[in-house]
Structure formats: structure tokens, C-alpha cells
Design an enzyme around this catalytic site. Structure first.
Site, PDB file in Angstrom:
ATOM      1  N   HIS A   1      62.545  69.082  90.447  1.00  0.00           N
ATOM      2  CA  HIS A   1      62.426  67.713  90.992  1.00  0.00           C
ATOM      3  C   HIS A   1      61.328  66.915  90.145  1.00  0.00           C
ATOM      4  CE1 HIS A   1      63.387  64.127  93.165  1.00  0.00           C
ATOM      5  NE2 HIS A   1      61.883  64.009  93.627  1.00  0.00           N
TER       6      HIS A   1
ATOM      7  N   GLN B   1      73.108  60.690  81.990  1.00  0.00           N
ATOM      8  CA  GLN B   1      74.607  60.508  82.234  1.00  0.00           C
ATOM      9  C   GLN B   1      75.361  60.499  80.884  1.00  0.00           C
ATOM     10  OE1 GLN B   1      75.268  57.035  84.792  1.00  0.00           O
ATOM     11  NE2 GLN B   1      73.013  56.630  85.089  1.00  0.00           N
TER      12      GLN B   1
ATOM     13  N   HIS C   1      68.278  56.785  70.171  1.00  0.00           N
ATOM     14  CA  HIS C   1      67.601  55.484  70.353  1.00  0.00           C
ATOM     15  C   HIS C   1      66.631  55.762  71.621  1.00  0.00           C
ATOM     16  CE1 HIS C   1      69.640  52.911  67.679  1.00  0.00           C
ATOM     17  NE2 HIS C   1      70.900  53.456  68.012  1.00  0.00           N
TER      18      HIS C   1
ATOM     19  N   ARG D   1      50.677  36.770  67.357  1.00  0.00           N
ATOM     20  CA  ARG D   1      50.677  36.516  68.890  1.00  0.00           C
ATOM     21  C   ARG D   1      49.917  37.816  69.593  1.00  0.00           C
ATOM     22  NH1 ARG D   1      54.252  33.557  71.653  1.00  0.00           N
ATOM     23  NH2 ARG D   1      55.190  35.314  72.803  1.00  0.00           N
TER      24      ARG D   1
ATOM     25  N   GLN E   1      62.819  38.952  69.631  1.00  0.00           N
ATOM     26  CA  GLN E   1      61.521  38.711  69.130  1.00  0.00           C
ATOM     27  C   GLN E   1      60.291  39.728  69.607  1.00  0.00           C
ATOM     28  OE1 GLN E   1      58.804  37.314  70.902  1.00  0.00           O
ATOM     29  NE2 GLN E   1      57.414  37.296  69.111  1.00  0.00           N
TER      30      GLN E   1
ATOM     31  N   SER F   1      68.095  55.222  89.668  1.00  0.00           N
ATOM     32  CA  SER F   1      67.983  55.447  91.207  1.00  0.00           C
ATOM     33  C   SER F   1      67.330  56.540  91.924  1.00  0.00           C
ATOM     34  CB  SER F   1      69.446  55.003  91.793  1.00  0.00           C
ATOM     35  OG  SER F   1      70.311  55.980  91.199  1.00  0.00           O
TER      36      SER F   1
ATOM     37  N   ASN G   1      80.435  61.626  88.536  1.00  0.00           N
ATOM     38  CA  ASN G   1      79.664  60.699  89.196  1.00  0.00           C
ATOM     39  C   ASN G   1      80.459  60.309  90.394  1.00  0.00           C
ATOM     40  OD1 ASN G   1      78.212  58.284  90.198  1.00  0.00           O
ATOM     41  ND2 ASN G   1      77.140  58.012  87.853  1.00  0.00           N
ATOM     42  N   ASP G   2      79.683  60.097  91.448  1.00  0.00           N
ATOM     43  CA  ASP G   2      80.246  59.769  92.788  1.00  0.00           C
ATOM     44  C   ASP G   2      80.528  58.295  92.935  1.00  0.00           C
ATOM     45  OD1 ASP G   2      80.110  62.440  93.766  1.00  0.00           O
ATOM     46  OD2 ASP G   2      78.009  62.143  94.196  1.00  0.00           O
TER      47      ASP G   2
ATOM     48  N   ARG H   1      46.902  36.570  71.835  1.00  0.00           N
ATOM     49  CA  ARG H   1      47.162  35.878  72.873  1.00  0.00           C
ATOM     50  C   ARG H   1      46.817  36.287  74.283  1.00  0.00           C
ATOM     51  NH1 ARG H   1      52.736  34.986  75.475  1.00  0.00           N
ATOM     52  NH2 ARG H   1      53.667  36.925  75.029  1.00  0.00           N
TER      53      ARG H   1
ATOM     54  N   HIS I   1      67.663  63.626  85.071  1.00  0.00           N
ATOM     55  CA  HIS I   1      69.194  63.696  84.807  1.00  0.00           C
ATOM     56  C   HIS I   1      69.372  62.496  83.993  1.00  0.00           C
ATOM     57  CE1 HIS I   1      68.643  60.438  87.704  1.00  0.00           C
ATOM     58  NE2 HIS I   1      69.936  59.735  87.325  1.00  0.00           N
TER      59      HIS I   1
ATOM     60  N   CYS J   1      68.525  67.556  94.170  1.00  0.00           N
ATOM     61  CA  CYS J   1      68.296  68.799  94.082  1.00  0.00           C
ATOM     62  C   CYS J   1      69.106  69.788  94.498  1.00  0.00           C
ATOM     63  CB  CYS J   1      66.951  68.763  95.107  1.00  0.00           C
ATOM     64  SG  CYS J   1      65.332  67.905  94.199  1.00  0.00           S
TER      65      CYS J   1
ATOM     66  N   LYS K   1      57.577  44.304  78.595  1.00  0.00           N
ATOM     67  CA  LYS K   1      58.280  43.296  77.680  1.00  0.00           C
ATOM     68  C   LYS K   1      59.379  42.568  78.601  1.00  0.00           C
ATOM     69  CE  LYS K   1      60.176  41.611  73.909  1.00  0.00           C
ATOM     70  NZ  LYS K   1      59.446  40.429  73.089  1.00  0.00           N
TER      71      LYS K   1
ATOM     72  N   HIS L   1      64.765  62.549  89.972  1.00  0.00           N
ATOM     73  CA  HIS L   1      65.047  63.566  89.660  1.00  0.00           C
ATOM     74  C   HIS L   1      65.459  63.728  88.097  1.00  0.00           C
ATOM     75  CE1 HIS L   1      66.332  67.769  90.943  1.00  0.00           C
ATOM     76  NE2 HIS L   1      66.976  67.830  89.536  1.00  0.00           N
TER      77      HIS L   1
ATOM     78  N   ASN M   1      68.405  56.662  81.762  1.00  0.00           N
ATOM     79  CA  ASN M   1      67.461  55.768  82.230  1.00  0.00           C
ATOM     80  C   ASN M   1      66.279  56.499  82.910  1.00  0.00           C
ATOM     81  OD1 ASN M   1      69.049  53.613  81.168  1.00  0.00           O
ATOM     82  ND2 ASN M   1      70.517  53.866  83.117  1.00  0.00           N
TER      83      ASN M   1
ATOM     84  N   HIS N   1      72.007  59.744  65.822  1.00  0.00           N
ATOM     85  CA  HIS N   1      70.944  59.258  65.847  1.00  0.00           C
ATOM     86  C   HIS N   1      70.679  59.179  67.337  1.00  0.00           C
ATOM     87  CE1 HIS N   1      73.566  55.950  65.168  1.00  0.00           C
ATOM     88  NE2 HIS N   1      72.678  55.228  65.869  1.00  0.00           N
TER      89      HIS N   1
ATOM     90  N   CYS O   1      66.445  64.827  98.153  1.00  0.00           N
ATOM     91  CA  CYS O   1      67.051  64.089  96.980  1.00  0.00           C
ATOM     92  C   CYS O   1      68.303  64.935  96.765  1.00  0.00           C
ATOM     93  CB  CYS O   1      66.093  64.687  95.848  1.00  0.00           C
ATOM     94  SG  CYS O   1      66.811  64.593  93.927  1.00  0.00           S
TER      95      CYS O   1
END
Length: 341
Positions: free
Chosen positions: A114, A169, A295, A27, A320, A162, A76-77, A30, A167, A54, A308, A165, A154, A293, A51
Site C-alpha cells: 500500500h 487503469q 505522457h 510572467r 498557456q 480515489s 472495475n466495479d 509575478r 494502481h 490491498c 497550475k 494504493h 491518476n 509514447h 484499503c
């Protein structure tokens, strides 16, 4: 993958979860007429007065961020889990089951600057992050009711960050979450250490390796779901960060910088991803089967503007992918790693 399966639809077993991924290499030819994202400019100052991460700035909840000079951790607030959640008997109405869940959520700023990412930081700076992760895992895991500590990042608005900067979690909770339950069961069922044996097979094959040093290896797993997903593994068996030697912590810092710089060079943007470290549960039981490990799950598919999606078949049947893990590893492996800023 040197078998006839490399050019035809086939399934691959994820040894860590027991689930299959459907691979459809034919595929890749395509045409694409789906959603195209606007590239997000990534020009940021070293300090942003607006920020809340900062140094010295006020956060949304009213607390002030300390004037830190290396790493910085705070509760975390707007935490998803709360430590003072009262234990309660499970609420069950037959098929409807719910139970209270305690937890602690913290934010770890990687750097006061930052404009940096892990890929822009030097090995010594990333080593400070590794040490902070280790300290947090040890501290939170020692709390009697905490059974699991997840360290994750993230990166990028595409992955829900969000704030740009640098960071991550840390979430600690009183029960093992779904992925930890699955990985625990598969590692426990294996005769010996599953990931030690798996790494030996990957090193012998070599086709999915991306980067390595004396202590750590980054590779595209045989069962990868995301287009440029990677797995980071220590060469020597260790269940968690505190079990790493000093050279191994340096090796982890080195491989994280080298891998994230490759990501950034792949499509010429600060590469978005969700990254997490899976470690031995802290429930007080013995877990010799666990192998530390990391990820990396990046969403970009063909370019900086095409991602994706997990829809349709993925939601209703199973994961998939089109590009094979071997091809993805080749693309990442051939990139120059560059240097930190």
C-alpha cells in the site's frame, strides 16, 4: 531555447495535435496570491485493512480482492464503459448527435504494498507492471470490436485518485477517443515517423532532456502545456508495448522509476500526475505511423502547495504557460534521482 523568443511571449506548435500553446516567460516574476493547497501527508503502512485494493480486502461492490503478490488486474466495479452496451443507431436531432459506446474498464494494482508508488518500486518490480500492461493491451486489443486501448494512472488526490494504493487503469473502447484521433492524423500526415524525427531533434538539441538510457528518453516536450510535463519515448521505432524488445521493456521500467523519483524530489512530496501510454489503435487497420509514447501531466506549479489551473484563457482560447519547457527540464535534470524504497 537559444532564440530571441526565449524571453518574450510566443506560441509553440504541438506537432502531435496541431494545436498551439502560448508561452509567457516574463510572467514568472509575478507575485502569487492565488490558491494554496494544503500539503497531503504521505505516510502509509505497507498494508491497510481499510484499503479495498490491498490483498484480501473486500471492495465497495462486495467483491474480494485476491491475495496477490505482484501485479493484479480486475474489472472495475464502477466502470465508465460497459461491454454489454447494445449497439444502437446514432441518435441525431440535426445538430444534436449521440451514439452508444461499448468498452471495458479494468484496474491494475502495481504492487501488493500500500505504501509504494512507481518511484518507490525497483526496476524489476516496475518491469512486472510493464509486462502486465503489455498483456492487457494484447488481450483487450484482440477483441474484434475494440479499436483503442488506453493505459493510464491518476496519481494523488489532486488528480482525482480515489485510493492511494499504487494502481492504474486500462480503458478499451470501440472508437478512437479525441486525443488518439488528433495524434493519428498528425503522425499520418508526417513524411516518415513524426516522433522518430522529433526525438532525433531533441537529442541533437539536448536542452529539454531529463533522463535517458540505452532504450528510452524522458524529456520536457517543446510544446509542453503543464509546468513539468514530460514525454517518454523509445529510441527505436515501436508502435506499442508488444513491439518492444526485452531490453526495451527493461529500459521503460528503468526510465519510469527514474523519472517519477525525480518528480518526488522536485518539491519534496509524492508528486501528483496523470500519466498515460499512447499506442497503435487496435481497429484492425495498419498504422505504421504510430510511435509508442508516454505522457506525464503533473499539476504542481511552484511548490508542493501551488498548482497550475486551466481556467480563463485556457478554457476559452488555448493552453498557456509561464515557465519555459527548457527551464522546467533544467530543474528536473539537476535533481538527484535517488533510489527506490
Amino acid at each position: 531555447m537559444g532564440t530571441p523568443l526565449s524571453g518574450i511571449p510566443h506560441r509553440r506548435l504541438n506537432r502531435l495535435t496541431g494545436e498551439y500553446v502560448l508561452v509567457s516567460p516574463h510572467r514568472t516574476a509575478r507575485p502569487w496570491q492565488g490558491q494554496v493547497e494544503d500539503p497531503v501527508p504521505d505516510s502509509r503502512p505497507a498494508y491497510d485493512p481499510d484499503c479495498y485494493l490491498c490483498p484480501g480486502n473486500t471492495r465497495a461492490g462486495g467483491a474480494r480482492t485476491a491475495r496477490y503478490s505482484s501485479t493484479y488486474v480486475f474489472d472495475n466495479d464502477f466502470a465508465a464503459l460497459l461491454p454489454d452496451t447494445a449497439p444502437a443507431a446514432p441518435a441525431s436531432g440535426g445538430l444534436l448527435v449521440a451514439e452508444a459506446e461499448r468498452g471495458i474498464c479494468r484496474v491494475l494494482c502495481f504492487s501488493p504494498r500500500h505504501d509504494l508508488t512507481l518511484g518507490g518500486m525497483g526496476t524489476r518490480e516496475i518491469r512486472q507492471v510493464v509486462d502486465a500492461w503489455t498483456q492487457q493491451y494484447t488481450e483487450l486489443g484482440a477483441i474484434p470490436w475494440v479499436a483503442h486501448v488506453l493505459i493510464f494512472e491518476n496519481r494523488g488526490a489532486m488528480m482525482g485518485a480515489s485510493n492511494p494504493h499504487p494502481h492504474g487503469q486500462i480503458w478499451a473502447e470501440e472508437r478512437l477517443p479525441n486525443e488518439a484521433v488528433k495524434e493519428s492524423a498528425r503522425q499520418r500526415a508526417h513524411d516518415g515517423c513524426l516522433l522518430c524525427d522529433y526525438l532525433a531533434a531533441e537529442l541533437a538539441d539536448g536542452e529539454r532532456l531529463v533522463a535517458s538510457n540505452d532504450e528510452f528518453v524522458a524529456l520536457v516536450p517543446f510544446w509542453a502545456v503543464w509546468p513539468f510535463e514530460t514525454l517518454v519515448l523509445p529510441r527505436s521505432h515501436a508502435g506499442s508495448l508488444p513491439g518492444l524488445t526485452e531490453p526495451a521493456r527493461d529500459g521503460l521500467a528503468d526510465i519510469l522509476g527514474r523519472l517519477t523519483r525525480r518528480y518526488d524530489r522536485l518539491f519534496g512530496v509524492t508528486f501528483p500526475y496523470s500519466m498515460g501510454l499512447h499506442q497503435t489503435p487496435t481497429d484492425g487497420a495498419e498504422h505504421p505511423e504510430w510511435h509508442l509514447h508516454g505522457h506525464f501531466y503533473p499539476p504542481l506549479l511552484r511548490s508542493a502547495t501551488i498548482r497550475k489551473f486551466m481556467v480563463g484563457y485556457e478554457l476559452l482560447a488555448g493552453p498557456q504557460r509561464d515557465i519555459t519547457p527548457e527551464k522546467a527540464a533544467e530543474q528536473l535534470r539537476e535533481l538527484s534521482e535517488g533510489s527506490p524504497r
